[in-house]
Scaffold this active site. Structure first.
Site, PDB file in Angstrom:
ATOM      1  N   ASP A  99      49.644  37.169  43.348  1.00  0.00           N
ATOM      2  CA  ASP A  99      49.600  37.988  41.576  1.00  0.00           C
ATOM      3  C   ASP A  99      51.007  36.706  40.919  1.00  0.00           C
ATOM      4  O   ASP A  99      51.780  36.612  41.732  1.00  0.00           O
ATOM      5  CB  ASP A  99      50.725  39.066  41.401  1.00  0.00           C
ATOM      6  CG  ASP A  99      49.020  40.180  41.814  1.00  0.00           C
ATOM      7  OD1 ASP A  99      48.579  40.290  39.872  1.00  0.00           O
ATOM      8  OD2 ASP A  99      48.129  40.189  42.789  1.00  0.00           O
ATOM      9  N   ASP A 207      48.575  38.676  35.911  1.00  0.00           N
ATOM     10  CA  ASP A 207      48.219  40.103  35.883  1.00  0.00           C
ATOM     11  C   ASP A 207      48.414  39.432  34.108  1.00  0.00           C
ATOM     12  O   ASP A 207      49.227  38.999  33.659  1.00  0.00           O
ATOM     13  CB  ASP A 207      49.823  40.226  36.110  1.00  0.00           C
ATOM     14  CG  ASP A 207      49.806  41.800  36.129  1.00  0.00           C
ATOM     15  OD1 ASP A 207      49.116  42.609  36.721  1.00  0.00           O
ATOM     16  OD2 ASP A 207      50.759  42.058  34.704  1.00  0.00           O
ATOM     17  N   GLU A 267      43.073  38.697  35.210  1.00  0.00           N
ATOM     18  CA  GLU A 267      43.244  39.962  34.153  1.00  0.00           C
ATOM     19  C   GLU A 267      42.871  40.152  32.787  1.00  0.00           C
ATOM     20  O   GLU A 267      44.496  39.954  31.998  1.00  0.00           O
ATOM     21  CB  GLU A 267      44.194  40.929  34.852  1.00  0.00           C
ATOM     22  CG  GLU A 267      44.165  42.811  34.736  1.00  0.00           C
ATOM     23  CD  GLU A 267      45.385  43.209  34.564  1.00  0.00           C
ATOM     24  OE1 GLU A 267      45.090  44.923  35.249  1.00  0.00           O
ATOM     25  OE2 GLU A 267      46.599  42.594  35.110  1.00  0.00           O
TER      26      GLU A 267
END
Length: 587
Positions: A99, A207, A267
């Site tokens: 991430d 993210d 995302e």
């Protein structure tokens, strides 16, 4: 012809470190636990392992509040453990991605500690600071804008020592980084990216990838009032897809990513326009490899408060799938196929049926569905065995997630702790809450589901379904959900041109029980017929010629070598999925 690249054809598997496998018996998942299951992932057919945040963190938001990008959260292990995991994946022909959480840090990060130390600190502008406003009637100090945090309450936190507010779109312990600062961006590239890429990491799930550009601090304004009676308002339109967003991502690629063989999956919330999404994922744009479009997993969520569950119709889901399957056709963009992640309820419960008589069939039908879609396939831990949501009778005390608990407290405040309203919140959380995906992985039927040692106390309660739904049990069952997932992954890879790269077309969008779509690549075609109901349904196979049934999630003799003509009608059993293939030979 779409260029073939490893990250397009790879099957990705998301691991939530706290809940995957405990390697040292302390009740919390860890990196050694993941390493112990690398062969399991390889056997499943996984090509890309995605490890959710395992960085040093106070764990206010389960690791999405990072205090040091270059260290590992001590209970999870060490940087050396991560190197061993990277090497173990590479030794088996798998890649590993992490991430990339760079919209914000923890308030315990050294950068923020310096930033808040004084207004003259060189890192002051690495975060977003602003002077207070004052109520013209009462003179009371109020935040710079009325923005609402994702985790409820204001998106600004007062810092008494320096006399200003800092922005946090998420928890108050997660201050937003200021991407307008070139020095801040360079530090991000060095610490959060190059450090891990140089150790062999193969890319990132990025993210909140469209929230970095809020514009100059002075230009940040109030959001429109859509929820009467409260100060804080949703402000998505003001901080998502900001004015320099594409510039920042191109710089990230030019300075860092293009120098490595990487993939990125962003995302990308609050971006419903396909044309705007293509600005992120078009190959010529040099920004992101692909993004997660959340319309599918947002089905049934409330407009203002995501946990206000609303009934949904299959026609709505079909329209969403068609939209995001087709938006890349004729372009140089790429897409993803997924229906679970760490922020969503389990797909069997949400989109199918978790009733005992239908649960396994539903999980297999969804596996057939996902494996037939164009794009990079993402599986979330436990999805491959058909894990289900938290039981609806679990009390709020069993829930851990900061967002869900924040919503519970907000409704408690608004309703003066009305029992009926709070009971509805818990019911909604048992459908939509993030905790549904975060219960420990169910490895076997022993105490704690084999996630940790029997004498340990798991960090979160194991789902009550573990004695029936677990890996060990399904490894011995020839018709298990796990076996079906393995077969579907193999079939998908064997027919990659058709299923991974093929064009998508759907039929009867308005029907509410069945979903029929066609995949095509050159002269090759596949028809997928899905029954989203607990009763028999008839569907028409579109097209002409003969179709050979390749896969069904039902085991019955009449399906063996079943041939159906285009235009004919076939019967689907409850929650059945069927996949047919034929080659068009006529012109």
């Amino acid at each position: 012809m779409t260029p073939k690249i490893w990250w397009k054809e790879g099957v990705a598997y998301q691991i939530y470190p706290a809940s995957f496998k405990d390697g040292n018996g302390d009740g919390l998942g860890d990196i050694p636990g993941i390493i112990s299951k690398v062969d399991y992932l390889k056997d499943l057919g996984v090509d890309i392992v995605w490890v959710s945040p395992m960085f040093e963190s106070p764990q206010i938001d389960m690791g999405y509040d990072i205090s040091n990008y270059e260290a590992v959260h001590a209970p999870y292990g060490t940087v050396e453990d991560m190197q061993e995991l990277i090497n173990a994946c590479h030794a088996r022909g798998m890649r590993l991605i992490l991430d990339l959480v760079v919209n914000h840090t923890s308030d315990q990060h050294a950068w923020f500690r310096e930033s808040r130390s004084s207004k003259t600190n060189p890192k002051r502008d690495w975060y977003i600071w602003r002077a207070p406003r004052y109520d013209p009637l009462t003179g009371a100090r109020i935040p710079p804008t009325n923005w609402r945090s994702y985790f409820s309450g204001p998106a600004w936190e007062w810092d008494e020592a320096s006399g200003e507010y800092f922005l946090h779109l998420f928890a108050k312990e997660q201050p937003d980084l200021n991407w307008e600062s070139a020095a801040c961006r360079q530090a991000i590239y060095d610490s959060a990216m190059r450090f891990w890429l140089d150790k062999g990491v193969d890319g990132f799930r990025v993210d909140t990838v469209n929230m970095y550009s809020k514009g100059p601090v002075a230009a940040i304004t109030d959001a429109p009032v859509v929820n009467a009676g409260v100060f804080e308002q949703p402000a998505w339109d003001l901080y998502a897809n900001g004015p320099r967003m594409h510039e920042f991502l191109r710089e990230m690629n030019d300075e860092v990513l293009r120098k490595y063989d990487t993939m990125t999956v962003g995302e990308l919330p609050h971006t419903p326009d396909p044309a705007k999404v293509l600005q992120y994922v078009g190959a010529a744009q040099k920004q992101l490899s692909m993004v997660f479009q959340f319309d599918i997993v947002n089905v049934g969520q409330g407009a203002s408060y995501r946990y206000e569950y609303a009934d949904w119709r299959l026609s709505e889901l079909k329209g969403i799938v068609a939209k995001w399957q087709q938006f890349i056709q004729g372009t140089d963009g790429w897409t993803t196929a997924f229906c679970e992640n760490h922020d969503q309820g389990r797909s069997v419960t949400r989109f199918a049926s978790d009733r005992p008589e239908y649960r396994a069939l539903s999980a297999k039908m969804l596996a057939l569905f996902m494996c037939s879609l164009t794009g990079t396939l993402f599986i979330y831990q436990g999805q491959e065995i058909g894990m289900v949501n938290i039981p609806s009778d679990w009390p709020i005390e069993e829930y851990k997630d900061i967002e869900g608990l924040g919503y519970y407290r907000e409704i408690a405040k608004q309703t003066n702790n009305d029992p009926q309203a709070l009971a509805q919140v818990v019911k909604n959380l048992s459908i939509l809450g993030r905790d549904n995906a975060r219960t420990p992985m169910q490895w076997d039927g022993t105490l704690h589901a084999g996630f940790t040692e029997a004498e340990a106390v798991p960090w979160m309660r194991v789902n009550d379904s573990y004695t029936d739904i677990n890996v060990a049990k399904q490894l011995t069952e020839p018709d298990s959900v796990l076996k079906f997932w393995k077969d579907m992954i193999r079939f998908r890879k064997a027919h990659s041109d058709l299923l991974i790269y093929g064009a998508f077309d759907t039929f009867d969008l308005q029907t509410e029980e069945t979903f029929v779509f066609v995949k095509s690549h050159g002269e090759e075609k596949a028809v997928v017929a899905l029954n989203f109901s607990d009763s028999k349904q008839e569907v028409e196979l579109p097209g002409s010629g003969e179709f050979l049934l390749q896969i069904s999630n039902y085991v019955h003799s009449e399906n063996e070598a079943k041939v159906a003509a285009g235009g004919s009608r076939v019967t689907l059993q409850p929650w059945e999925g069927q996949l047919y293939i034929h080659h068009v030979t006529d012109t």
